[in-house]
Every structure is written in C-alpha cells, then in structure tokens.
Design an enzyme around this catalytic site. Structure first.
Site, PDB file in Angstrom:
ATOM      1  N   LYS A 172       2.395   3.766  -9.443  1.00 44.37           N
ATOM      2  CA  LYS A 172       2.657   4.328  -8.116  1.00 44.37           C
ATOM      3  C   LYS A 172       3.842   5.277  -8.285  1.00 44.37           C
ATOM      4  O   LYS A 172       4.889   5.164  -7.628  1.00 44.37           O
ATOM      5  CB  LYS A 172       2.949   3.166  -7.135  1.00 44.37           C
ATOM      6  N   ASP A 174      -2.833  -7.692 -11.201  1.00 47.26           N
ATOM      7  CA  ASP A 174      -3.308  -8.910 -10.547  1.00 47.26           C
ATOM      8  C   ASP A 174      -4.385  -8.543  -9.525  1.00 47.26           C
ATOM      9  O   ASP A 174      -5.471  -9.134  -9.471  1.00 47.26           O
ATOM     10  CB  ASP A 174      -2.104  -9.572  -9.854  1.00 47.26           C
ATOM     11  N   ASP A 233      -3.429   3.132  -5.360  1.00 47.63           N
ATOM     12  CA  ASP A 233      -4.321   3.177  -4.185  1.00 47.63           C
ATOM     13  C   ASP A 233      -5.612   3.919  -4.525  1.00 47.63           C
ATOM     14  O   ASP A 233      -6.714   3.501  -4.165  1.00 47.63           O
ATOM     15  CB  ASP A 233      -3.616   3.797  -2.965  1.00 47.63           C
ATOM     16  N   ASP A 292      -8.854  -8.589 -10.127  1.00 48.28           N
ATOM     17  CA  ASP A 292      -9.752  -9.368  -9.260  1.00 48.28           C
ATOM     18  C   ASP A 292     -10.786  -8.454  -8.601  1.00 48.28           C
ATOM     19  O   ASP A 292     -11.954  -8.821  -8.459  1.00 48.28           O
ATOM     20  CB  ASP A 292      -8.959 -10.101  -8.172  1.00 48.28           C
ATOM     21  N   TYR A 310       6.879 -10.014 -10.518  1.00 51.81           N
ATOM     22  CA  TYR A 310       6.742 -11.472 -10.479  1.00 51.81           C
ATOM     23  C   TYR A 310       7.912 -12.174 -11.173  1.00 51.81           C
ATOM     24  O   TYR A 310       8.133 -13.365 -10.977  1.00 51.81           O
ATOM     25  CB  TYR A 310       5.420 -11.921 -11.122  1.00 51.81           C
TER      26      TYR A 310
END
Ligand code: NAD
Length: 360
Positions: free
Chosen positions: A192, A248, A224, A252, A142
């Site tokens: 990852k 992020d 994943d 959620d 970001y």
C-alpha cells in the site's frame, strides 16, 4: 538409505482423523521411492492443554527443532474458548511458528478440474488458476511494537505498529523470487505504497532483490487493487508476494477461488531449520469424530513436505497424482460433493488413495 525425521502433530478436532490418512500414504510412498521416514508424534493445542496444561509443551517444540520436517493437522477446540489468549490452543501454533522462526508462508492455489463447479466464480475465470501466495509470517503489524490500549478520561485508544526492516523484506522476497524462478517467472508484489511508509520500503527492497533475478517479470499492486484482480482475473498471477496482514487476507481470498477449504495445503519455512506443513483449514469441531473430514488438504500438505521440506520430489508427485485420480474417479467427501460424485467419509477416502498409490 535416505532417512528423514518427521514430527506428526495431529492436534485437535478432525486433526487425528486426517493425519492418519496422510501417515499411511507417506509410509507407502517412502517404501516405493526408497527412503525411510521416522515418525514421532507430539501434542499441541487443546490435546496438549488436556495432557500438560500448556498448548505448546517444551518437549513438542524441542522435538520439532530437531526434526527434518513437521506435519501438522489443526488445532482448536471450543472447550477452551473461555481461557485467556495465552492459554488457548491457537497460542500453541503461534508459539510454534515463532519458536521455529517460520517467516515464510507459502500457499499454492491450483484449480482441480473435477472440482471446478465447487467455486462460486465462473468456470472461465478460474479454470487456469495456478498461483502461489508468499506471505511474510513473523513480522509486520501482527508483531510490531509499540502496541496496546490507552485509556484517558475522555476516550480509549488502541494501536498496533506495522513495521518491517529492509532485511526482513529482502529475506521473504528471495523466497518468492526463488519460487517464481521454478515456475512461470512472474512475481506480483502487493503493498500500500501510496499511503504507507512501510510499504514504500517494501517496494524499494523488492526492487533491490529483483536485480538478482533479471529473468523474472515483477509488478507491484496496491492491496485494494490486488483484492479486486484476484476475483476479476486470478489466472494473471503466478507468485504473489506480500506482508503479514495483507497476506492473511489475500491468501484466504485466493483460497476461496477453488471453493473448497478442505483441499488447500500450505508450508511455513524458516531460513535453515525444519519447515511446517499444514492444511489451510482449522480443526472443524462441527464434524470432528464423524468420519466426514476431507483428508485431501492434509495429504497435499504431506506432498508439499516431501517436495519442499525433504526434496523427495518424485514421491511428492505420486501423492499429488493419487489425489487427482481419486477425484477424477468421482470420489469426494461431503464438503466437495456434487450430484455426480460418489460421496465417501474420511476413512473410505483414505482407502481409495491407498488403492491408487499401490497401483502406481
Ligand atoms: P475451520 O476451518 O475449522 O472450519 C470452517 C468450516 O469448514 C467448518 O464448517 C468445517 O466443518 C469445514 N471444514 C474445515 N476443514 C474441513 C475438512 N478438512 N473437511 C471438511 N470440512 C472442513 O474454521 P473455524 O470453524 O473457523 O475454526 C474451528 C477451530 O479451528 C477454531 O478453534 C479455530 O481457532 C481453529 N483454526 C485452526 C487453524 C489451524 O490449526 N491452522 C486454522 C483456522 C482455524
């Protein structure tokens, strides 16, 4: 007497309604537990744009810097959706996080027994869930540079950079290990590393910090797999540590295990300065001003502020307890109501909470 300076940021939409419930409870709980809270209220987001043209006025940022903790409700107002990005309410919050160097975002996800039916997942999968997501908040993709868009004659390309230094990773890892130390001593780091160089450094840096915490069991999951495990068997997790982008998304996902966005608090912390405590949800413009907002995430954010930001642990526990007892008695706002519940508005929910708190 211990005195704490608190900045209240009601923001937009349902913000003012829910923060006034939290403020009243904070005033009562401070008297009960013998400390003083000095409140100052400042503008941010759409309300700040209306007043000053700026979503984060300098005076708001400066007052926050000088405080002991910041209690923030929500920003966002569709009236401003036409403005360029840097002038929108959301930019006020991003600039505040940046200005206060809030690098660690902490989101607890705990099942409240009386609300278990609100989840879309089966009772037996979620009933023991009690986890915390620790997300790096000021680095990663970001904020990474270079970023941008390039147009050539044949195509247009856009790009962002996912970058972390070992120092940034070690800093956020320590927050997660410290939290884990006070909980069930299990930490899952998500990356990852099978594909990304930045994730390989992430993994090595987490392993390096783990040497200082030999009592904590560490495992690494690819993002994943972590996304699958959160749905399949969320109670396996204690503390989940991850970077900005993966955090992020996973936070959620984890939040929705409880089924009710109006119930979830969060904290964003810096190294030495004041922390920011806020509900996970936004300004809910669709119900703003209708006395329908659920104030409980705001109240639980105030409890997090007391516990983590101000070290007023007993007062924090009292607020958590009143939330449990009011829900236990069947009171609920429309977002979490079931057939059996006694549906109330935001103000009436506040009154029930005050009644419970006064009875402690
Ligand atoms: P939202 O969280 O505001 O609302 C999503 C849905 O959940 C809506 O139906 C809303 O009514 C409901 N809801 C949210 N909080 C609730 C509560 N306490 N009680 C009862 N119901 C509640 O998300 P959105 O609709 O995507 O965004 C609305 C605005 O909020 C946008 O401007 C967005 O940018 C902003 N936003 C701000 C923050 C923040 O301040 N941290 C976070 C997310 C979104």
């Amino acid at each position: 007497m211990r005195t704490h300076q608190i900045v209240l940021l009601p923001g937009d939409g349902i913000g003012p309604e829910i923060i006034s419930v939290a403020k009243e409870l904070l005033e009562i709980v401070s008297v009960k537990f013998n400390f003083e809270l000095k409140f100052v209220e400042k503008k941010i987001g759409g309300s700040a744009i209306d007043a000053t043209g700026n979503p984060l006025p300098e005076d708001t940022l400066q007052t926050c810097r000088e405080s002991d903790a910041i209690l923030f409700a929500a920003i966002g107002d569709p009236r401003f959706d036409i403005l360029p990005r840097e002038k929108r309410p959301e930019t006020g919050l991003l600039s505040l996080r940046e200005g206060l160097k809030l690098f660690a975002n902490i989101r607890p996800v705990k099942i409240i027994p009386s609300l278990i039916e609100s989840s879309t997942l089966k009772r037996e999968v979620i009933e023991k869930v009690d986890l915390i997501v620790v997300r790096e908040l000021t680095g990663g993709i970001y904020f990474g540079k270079p970023k941008g868009r390039v147009k050539t004659e044949i195509e247009e390309r856009a790009f962002n950079t996912m970058t972390y230094s070992n120092k940034e990773i070690e800093q956020i890892a320590r927050v997660a290990f410290e939290l884990s130390n006070k909980r069930r001593n299990k930490l899952c780091s998500v990356d990852k590393a099978n594909v990304l160089d930045v994730s390989q450094l992430w993994r090595e840096s987490v392993d390096k910090v783990s040497k200082d915490y030999p009592n904590i069991e560490v495992n690494h999951l690819y993002v994943d797999n972590a996304a699958m495990q959160l749905i399949k068997d969320p109670s396996q997790f204690d503390v989940i540590l991850t970077g900005n982008l993966f955090g992020d998304i996973l936070s959620d996902e984890a939040a929705m295990i409880t089924g009710s966005i109006g119930m979830l608090p969060s904290a964003s912390l810096s190294k030495n300065g004041p922390g920011l405590f806020e509900p996970v949800h936004g300004s809910a413009p669709d119900i703003a001003g209708l006395d329908k907002a659920n104030p409980l995430a705001m109240v639980l954010s105030a409890a997090m502020m007391l516990k983590i930001g101000l070290k007023e642990v007993k007062a924090a526990e009292a607020l958590e307890k009143v939330v449990d007892s009011v829900l236990g008695k069947g009171f609920s706002t429309s977002d979490i109501a079931s057939k059996e519940s006694i549906e109330v508005g935001c103000k009436a929910m506040g009154k029930e909470l005050v009644k419970e708190l006064n009875a402690i």
